[in-house]
Every structure is written in structure tokens, then in C-alpha cells.
Motif scaffolding. Structure first.
Motif, PDB file in Angstrom:
ATOM      1  N   SER A 369      41.393  47.760  41.798  1.00 25.88           N
ATOM      2  CA  SER A 369      42.351  46.821  41.231  1.00 25.88           C
ATOM      3  C   SER A 369      43.773  47.277  41.520  1.00 25.88           C
ATOM      4  CB  SER A 369      42.129  46.712  39.713  1.00 25.88           C
ATOM      5  OG  SER A 369      43.070  45.844  39.134  1.00 25.88           O
ATOM      6  N   ASP A 374      43.149  44.465  47.447  1.00 27.22           N
ATOM      7  CA  ASP A 374      42.958  43.581  46.294  1.00 27.22           C
ATOM      8  C   ASP A 374      44.068  42.524  46.246  1.00 27.22           C
ATOM      9  OD1 ASP A 374      41.600  43.005  43.638  1.00 27.22           O
ATOM     10  OD2 ASP A 374      43.614  43.462  42.935  1.00 27.22           O
ATOM     11  N   ARG A 424      35.574  41.327  38.757  1.00 23.73           N
ATOM     12  CA  ARG A 424      36.818  41.081  39.498  1.00 23.73           C
ATOM     13  C   ARG A 424      37.484  39.791  39.045  1.00 23.73           C
ATOM     14  NH1 ARG A 424      36.911  42.060  45.827  1.00 23.73           N
ATOM     15  NH2 ARG A 424      39.140  42.213  45.318  1.00 23.73           N
ATOM     16  N   TRP A 428      41.245  39.581  37.554  1.00 24.37           N
ATOM     17  CA  TRP A 428      42.273  38.697  38.088  1.00 24.37           C
ATOM     18  C   TRP A 428      42.751  37.680  37.055  1.00 24.37           C
ATOM     19  CZ3 TRP A 428      40.806  36.880  43.732  1.00 24.37           C
ATOM     20  CH2 TRP A 428      40.692  37.995  44.559  1.00 24.37           C
TER      21      TRP A 428
END
Length: 578
Positions: A369, A374, A424, A428
Motif C-alpha cells: 500500500s 500501487d 486492496r 483504496w
């Protein structure tokens, strides 16, 4: 509107006005033998509501005396009104079903009588075993202070069930989060009516419903008290009550192992005292102002998250602000095309085409992250919304909005994403709202076959052999899409349940207007609902091929997913429950 009881007791006849005009929000609290909880309850909400009506239903303990004492001693105690309703009220379940709605002994009559005590523009049904969470008090205050502006609306609140042991510790089993519409304009249009087993708030169709996203109260259950004696049966009709009953019995019996119940969070033994202390400090600071110093729109109740965002690197804060506000994650062949068609035509919603398949097909290999890789993946994803319908100049302050429009996408294949990919997504978009549509899993699998063979395999379904069809149903991608419990548990491990909207294809067929109103309220979009004919028009429907008996027999054997488990996970009864 006048309400008279069949017993002819004029002292307890009442009326509900067309609407109350006095600004502010009233809370009404029905209480019977709640001496162990009522003070915690009232102290937690005293700084929040403009008036609180406690209706004592013939308590045999010190409930009424505690309320009187608090009214005299608390700084804002003058907001409390104590009323007496001395009649025995039928308990939930069979007793309620057998009691006429216009009887003094009816739960419906009692609740509407309690509602009639309220004098402010909005009313909130608050239970005597509910304690407002300290960390949400400012957000709820902001919500209530904004209710008088704009178009009237109802609001649902979510609460976490918390169990107190005889040793004084508190346990909060994961998943016991319940949501209910509790705030509505005070008047005849939003009143309670009789439903099988309990009472229900009815609302006019024009009244949109918003969802206050975070869990904002603790629903108390003390293991050393009889917490279910307000029910006239232990054969509970709702999955929620069955789950609470089972948890209560396991905890009371000392069987609180994680293996039996899933994660059980232990809360501080001082939990309730902390809530009261916080409320007391708020009272000593003076009367509640019209708005907090930091003004927010009702529903923007995320101060903790915003403070966390302020500590993130600048590039991550910027990307997070542009991320979609909602994701449609499933399920395939469960009405997602219809939902996408309705949302994409909404003036405030900005969507790319349906099923962009970013997270299941286009996402790069896992990256730490905040790493360069990313950030590149995030920018690739955001690029999908540059050319999305409803475009306009962006506003980085919009929290997922662009040009006044709410960004989102619908890809039902996301329902079966692997856990590391869901992680993920949560990294986000931690505040994303998730839309999960469902239908009978057997009907869903058959619809996928009716659509999949002609469209993707180039052959009519009638020409497919039995062996090929069985192999298709038994394949992992098809089977997993009907396994709602597994899909839900994977997503619920990363997002709280209050971030989900659960809908059913049955609702699209039977009451599409209500479904869209609820969905738009959940997304905090203006409720703009099309005409009935347009809403009832099928979207991407599969060819109407009847399901052979042997197919149903096979699927009923192989797709024996537990409907009650789904009901418990989502907090409402599924239509296909057998």
C-alpha cells in the motif's frame, strides 16, 4: 387524525397531527422494568435530543423513580417528560397477533400513543436498552440539527448488541449489528401499524429514507436478567432474534468460545460509565447549540475517518477523494443490470459502462500500500471514470463525487473476489458503499445458464447435453456465485455491515419504486424515481426457458446453501427461505 380505543377509555384517546411544526427532534422511550438501564440510556441521549418522553408501562421496579430523580438532578433534566401508560401490553409474537390494533393492550396503539406525546418536527423511537455511543454523539447531533432543512426524510440507525456478564464485563459478538428506521417526521403520515409478530413504522412513498452509516448505539442485554420476556414465544420468527437468543443462551451458559460464535470483542468493564461521564461533561458545557462548530451535511458522519485521512500522505489523500463512492459487487443474474440502468440515468451519479472488471481481470500483481506500483494501479482505475457518463469538473472535496455526481461502478463478478483483492479494495476505498443484489440461488444458476450458453458459448440451451449442463452447474465460478454466505463473509471481513445495501430481484419485480428510493437514500443521492412502466421494464433478461425438473432436483441437492445463514448475515429475511 383521531385514535380511539375499543375499550372506550377517553382519557387515552389521542390524535396525531398532520405534521408538527416546532423545530427540533423528540425522542420517545417506552420503558417497563428497565431500572438497570434507563439512567444510562437517558444520560447518553440527553445532550442530543430537544425533548425526551419516557412512557412508563406499569414498571414494578424503580424505573419511574430513577427518571424523576434524573429529571431533577441533571443539567438538562427539564427536557425529560415522564408519562404513564398503565395497561398491560401484549408481548411480541402470538399475543401481539391476537390483539386488535385499536385496543389499549395493543403494542401498535401503545406506540402511536407514545408518538403522540412528541411535539417537535421529527420524532425518534429510542428503546430503553439503547445507549448512544460516545464517539458518535457529535455526528448524531449534527444529523439532528440538519433535519429541519430541505426535503423531509426518514433515517435508519445501526446498533451493536452488547452483552453484560454477571462479572460486569461486556461482550460484543461480531455480526450482531442491527439497522432500523428510527427517525421520521412527526405526524400522521409516519406512524406505526400492525405487522405479524410486532409493530412497524409506515412511511409515505414520497418520504425518502437515508442511512446513518456508522454504528451509533449499544443495544444492551444483561445475561443475569430475563431479556426476552417481552416475547410470548421462543420460536422467534426473525433471524435476528434467533441469533440473539442463541448468543444469549451460549453466553449465559459460559460457552462463549470463539469457535462457537466467531469473533467476540471484549469491551472495557467501564463501558457504560464512560458513556454517562461523557454525557455529563457535555451537559456541564451548556445547552446544545444548533450546530457544532464544524458544520457538516447530515450523513457526513465520519470525523474520525477524516482525521485519519489528514494524517495520510498528500498523494494518498488526493487519490482517496477521487475514488468511487459505491461498488455494485453482485450477484450475477440477480438484477444488477436493472440497478445499473436506473443508477446510470440518475443526474447525480457518474458511472462507466457496467462490468468494467477492473479488480478481477485488470488489477496488477499485489503491491504494498502506497508504493509506486500501487499508485499506478489506482490511477489506472480512476482513469475509467474520466470518460464515465455524467462527467463534469471534479470537486476533490466531494468524497467520491465529481461535478456534483456520485461515482460508482457495478461489476457483479466482484462478489467472488479473493480475500487479498477485497483487502486492496478496502484499502483504496474504506468508506465505499457496497450494493449486493440476490435472488434464489437455484433460479440464479439457471438464469446464468440460460444467458451463458447462447451468449458466450454460441449454442442454444436446448442443444446442451445433460452432462455438459451438470458440468457447467458444478463448475467453481458458477457454484461460487450462488454461494452467498461465502461471498458475504469474505466482504464482511473487510467492510462493516452498515456499508452494505442488500436487495432482491423479487423487490425489483414487486416494488421497484420502493427499492430505488431505499437505494438512492443509501447512496445519499436525490430521490429521482422513474415512472412505473420504465421501472418494471426488464433489463438484460435471459430467454424464458422453463427449468426442467431434473435440473431443479440436481440444483436443490448440490446448491443446498443455508437461507437462514444468509438472513442472519444481512439482518433480514431472504425471500426464498424455505
Amino acid at each position: 387524525m383521531e385514535f380511539r380505543n375499543r375499550e372506550g377509555n377517553e382519557a387515552y384517546a389521542f390524535s396525531l397531527p398532520r405534521r408538527n411544526r416546532a423545530p427540533g427532534t423528540s425522542a420517545f422511550v417506552r420503558a417497563k422494568d428497565e431500572a438497570s438501564k434507563i439512567e444510562y440510556c437517558l444520560r447518553s441521549i440527553l445532550p442530543v435530543f430537544d425533548e425526551i418522553h419516557v412512557i412508563d408501562n406499569g414498571s414494578r421496579d424503580d424505573t419511574a423513580e430513577i427518571v424523576r430523580r434524573l429529571r431533577e438532578s441533571a443539567t438538562d433534566g427539564s427536557r425529560i417528560r415522564l408519562h404513564s401508560y398503565p395497561f398491560r401490553v401484549a408481548r411480541f409474537g402470538p399475543e401481539h397477533d391476537e390483539t386488535p390494533a385499536d385496543s389499549l393492550h395493543s403494542l401498535v396503539y401503545f406506540t402511536n400513543w407514545a408518538l403522540s406525546r412528541c411535539t417537535r418536527r421529527y420524532a425518534c423511537k429510542w428503546d430503553a436498552d439503547m445507549v448512544l455511543a460516545r464517539e458518535r454523539r457529535d455526528a448524531v447531533t449534527d444529523l439532528l440539527s440538519g433535519l429541519g432543512r430541505g426535503w423531509p426524510a426518514a433515517w435508519s440507525l445501526a446498533g451493536q448488541t452488547v452483552y453484560r456478564t454477571s462479572e460486569g464485563s461486556f461482550l460484543a459478538p461480531r455480526g450482531e449489528v442491527n439497522r432500523e428506521v428510527r427517525i421520521a417526521p412527526c405526524g400522521y403520515a409516519a406512524r406505526f401499524h400492525k405487522r405479524e409478530h410486532w409493530e412497524q413504522l409506515i412511511r409515505p412513498r414520497w418520504l425518502r429514507t437515508h442511512h446513518f452509516a456508522p454504528v451509533c448505539f449499544h443495544e444492551l442485554k444483561f445475561l443475569y436478567e430475563e431479556e426476552f420476556d417481552h416475547w410470548s414465544t421462543t420460536e422467534f420468527p426473525s433471524p435476528r432474534k434467533r441469533r440473539e437468543w442463541a448468543t444469549f443462551q451460549r453466553l449465559r451458559g459460559g460457552e462463549a468460545g470463539d469457535a462457537d460464535m466467531g469473533a467476540v470483542h471484549r469491551l472495557p468493564a467501564t463501558l457504560l460509565d464512560e458513556q454517562v461521564d461523557a454525557a455529563g461533561r457535555r451537559e456541564s458545557g451548556g445547552a446544545r447549540s444548533g450546530r457544532s462548530p464544524r458544520s457538516r451535511h447530515p450523513g457526513d458522519e465520519r470525523p474520525a475517518d477524516e482525521r485519519l485521512a489528514d494524517r495520510r500522505p498528500a498523494h494518498r489523500r488526493t487519490l482517496s477523494r477521487w475514488m468511487p463512492r459505491f461498488l455494485g459487487i453482485g450477484a450475477t443474474r440477480a438484477g444488477t443490470s436493472w440497478v445499473a440502468a436506473q443508477l446510470s440515468s440518475h443526474p447525480q451519479i457518474r458511472m462507466d459502462r457496467k462490468e468494467i472488471h477492473f479488480f478481477d481481470r485488470k488489477l496488477g500483481a499485489p503491491a504494498p500500500s502506497g508504493s509506486v506500483r500501487d499508485r499506478i494501479d489506482r490511477l489506472r482505475y480512476l482513469a475509467r471514470f474520466v470518460r464515465a457518463r455524467g462527467g463534469g469538473r471534479g470537486d476533490a472535496r466531494g468524497g467520491g463525487r465529481s461535478g456534483g455526481r456520485i461515482r460508482g461502478e457495478i461489476t457483479p463478478a466482484y462478489a467472488i473476489l479473493e480475500p487479498e483483492v477485497i483487502r486492496r479494495v478496502a484499502d483504496w476505498m474504506p468508506d465505499a458503499r457496497l450494493i449486493f443484489m440476490m435472488r434464489d440461488p437455484i433460479e440464479r444458476a439457471w438464469s446464468q445458464a440460460r444467458n451463458g450458453f447462447p451468449r458466450w458459448r454460441g449454442k442454444p440451451l436446448e442443444s446442451v447435453s445433460r452432462e455438459e449442463l451438470i458440468s457447467y452447474f458444478d463448475s467453481d465460478p458458477v457454484r461460487r456465485r450462488s454461494d452467498y454466505p461465502t461471498c458475504l463473509r469474505a466482504w464482511l471481513a473487510h467492510f462493516p455491515r452498515e456499508h452494505f445495501f442488500f436487495g432482491f430481484l423479487d423487490e425489483i419485480r414487486e416494488r421497484p419504486e420502493d427499492l430505488m428510493r431505499d437505494l438512492l437514500g443509501f447512496l445519499e443521492a436525490e430521490v429521482v424515481v422513474g415512472d412505473t412502466a420504465a421501472l418494471r421494464k426488464p433489463v438484460n433478461a435471459a430467454a424464458p426457458v422453463p427449468m426442467p425438473d431434473w435440473v431443479r432436483d440436481h440444483l436443490e441437492r448440490e446448491y443446498a446453501f443455508d437461507a437462514d445463514e444468509v438472513s442472519e448475515l444481512i439482518g433480514r429475511q431472504v425471500p426464498w427461505s424455505r
